[in-house]
Design a protein around this motif. Structure first.
Motif, PDB file in Angstrom:
ATOM      1  N   VAL A 253       0.768  -1.299   0.149  1.00 29.26           N
ATOM      2  CA  VAL A 253      -0.115   0.069   0.216  1.00 29.26           C
ATOM      3  C   VAL A 253       0.681   1.462  -0.466  1.00 29.26           C
ATOM      4  O   VAL A 253       1.697   1.615   0.907  1.00 29.26           O
ATOM      5  N   LEU A 254       0.553   2.126  -0.908  1.00 26.81           N
ATOM      6  CA  LEU A 254       1.452   3.250  -1.628  1.00 26.81           C
ATOM      7  C   LEU A 254       0.365   4.490  -0.438  1.00 26.81           C
ATOM      8  O   LEU A 254      -0.710   4.859  -1.031  1.00 26.81           O
ATOM      9  N   ALA A 255       0.838   5.272   0.276  1.00 27.94           N
ATOM     10  CA  ALA A 255       0.464   6.565   1.181  1.00 27.94           C
ATOM     11  C   ALA A 255       1.353   7.421   1.131  1.00 27.94           C
ATOM     12  O   ALA A 255       1.630   7.289   2.251  1.00 27.94           O
TER      13      ALA A 255
ATOM     14  N   ASN B 257       2.378  14.994  -3.535  1.00 24.38           N
ATOM     15  CA  ASN B 257       2.305  13.999  -4.805  1.00 24.38           C
ATOM     16  C   ASN B 257       3.441  13.057  -4.558  1.00 24.38           C
ATOM     17  O   ASN B 257       3.725  11.889  -5.625  1.00 24.38           O
TER      18      ASN B 257
ATOM     19  N   LYS C  66       3.841   9.687  -3.098  1.00 22.19           N
ATOM     20  CA  LYS C  66       3.270   8.281  -3.846  1.00 22.19           C
ATOM     21  C   LYS C  66       3.841   8.576  -4.881  1.00 22.19           C
ATOM     22  O   LYS C  66       3.394   7.291  -5.764  1.00 22.19           O
ATOM     23  N   ASN C  67       2.628   9.316  -5.750  1.00 20.52           N
ATOM     24  CA  ASN C  67       2.569   9.068  -7.336  1.00 20.52           C
ATOM     25  C   ASN C  67       4.141   9.368  -7.428  1.00 20.52           C
ATOM     26  O   ASN C  67       4.001   8.592  -8.970  1.00 20.52           O
TER      27      ASN C  67
ATOM     28  N   GLN D 299       5.460   6.073  -7.254  1.00 22.65           N
ATOM     29  CA  GLN D 299       5.330   4.548  -7.698  1.00 22.65           C
ATOM     30  C   GLN D 299       5.513   4.885  -9.108  1.00 22.65           C
ATOM     31  O   GLN D 299       5.898   3.575 -10.029  1.00 22.65           O
TER      32      GLN D 299
ATOM     33  N   MET E  30       6.291  -2.536  -8.234  1.00 19.13           N
ATOM     34  CA  MET E  30       5.571  -2.281  -8.554  1.00 19.13           C
ATOM     35  C   MET E  30       3.808  -3.262  -8.959  1.00 19.13           C
ATOM     36  O   MET E  30       2.444  -2.658  -8.808  1.00 19.13           O
TER      37      MET E  30
ATOM     38  N   VAL F 275       1.937  -3.567  -5.886  1.00 19.19           N
ATOM     39  CA  VAL F 275       1.133  -2.897  -5.412  1.00 19.19           C
ATOM     40  C   VAL F 275      -0.179  -2.660  -4.785  1.00 19.19           C
ATOM     41  O   VAL F 275      -1.556  -3.045  -6.718  1.00 19.19           O
TER      42      VAL F 275
ATOM     43  N   THR G 226      -2.721  -0.374  -3.762  1.00 24.65           N
ATOM     44  CA  THR G 226      -3.780  -0.009  -3.518  1.00 24.65           C
ATOM     45  C   THR G 226      -2.749   1.411  -3.562  1.00 24.65           C
ATOM     46  O   THR G 226      -1.624   1.288  -2.834  1.00 24.65           O
ATOM     47  N   ILE G 227      -3.356   2.760  -3.613  1.00 29.04           N
ATOM     48  CA  ILE G 227      -2.616   4.377  -3.862  1.00 29.04           C
ATOM     49  C   ILE G 227      -3.627   4.894  -2.592  1.00 29.04           C
ATOM     50  O   ILE G 227      -4.610   5.198  -3.442  1.00 29.04           O
TER      51      ILE G 227
ATOM     52  N   ASP H 173      -4.478   8.707  -0.244  1.00 27.99           N
ATOM     53  CA  ASP H 173      -4.320   9.747  -0.641  1.00 27.99           C
ATOM     54  C   ASP H 173      -4.163  10.365   0.903  1.00 27.99           C
ATOM     55  O   ASP H 173      -5.819  10.521   1.207  1.00 27.99           O
TER      56      ASP H 173
END
Length: 70
Positions: free
Chosen positions: A33-35, A39, A41-42, A45, A53, A56, A58-59, A61
């Motif tokens: 999980v990228l949290a 910007n 986390k974006n 990725q 990747m 992954v 979910t991402i 915000d």
């Protein structure tokens, strides 16, 4: 200068993630999980190892979540 420091930080995070989650070319986690806020986390990725990747799921915000229950 600030952009260079941010890029260096993201590259370091990607390197550490690869060293912890990849072994002999295989990913050893079933989901990532990228949290975070902003910007990061974006951008992360785009720099993350392709094998990581693929895992992954979910991402998330977290903008405005400081001090709030999420």
């Amino acid at each position: 200068m600030r952009i260079e420091k941010k890029t260096n930080y993201l590259i370091k995070v990607c390197s550490i993630a690869a060293s912890h989650f990849l072994h002999e070319g295989m990913c050893h986690v079933s989901g990532i999980v990228l949290a975070g806020s902003d910007n990061f986390k974006n951008e992360l990725q785009h720099l993350l190892d392709p094998q990581l990747m693929r895992n992954v799921i979910t991402i998330v915000d977290l903008d405005g979540a400081v001090g709030k229950k999420v």
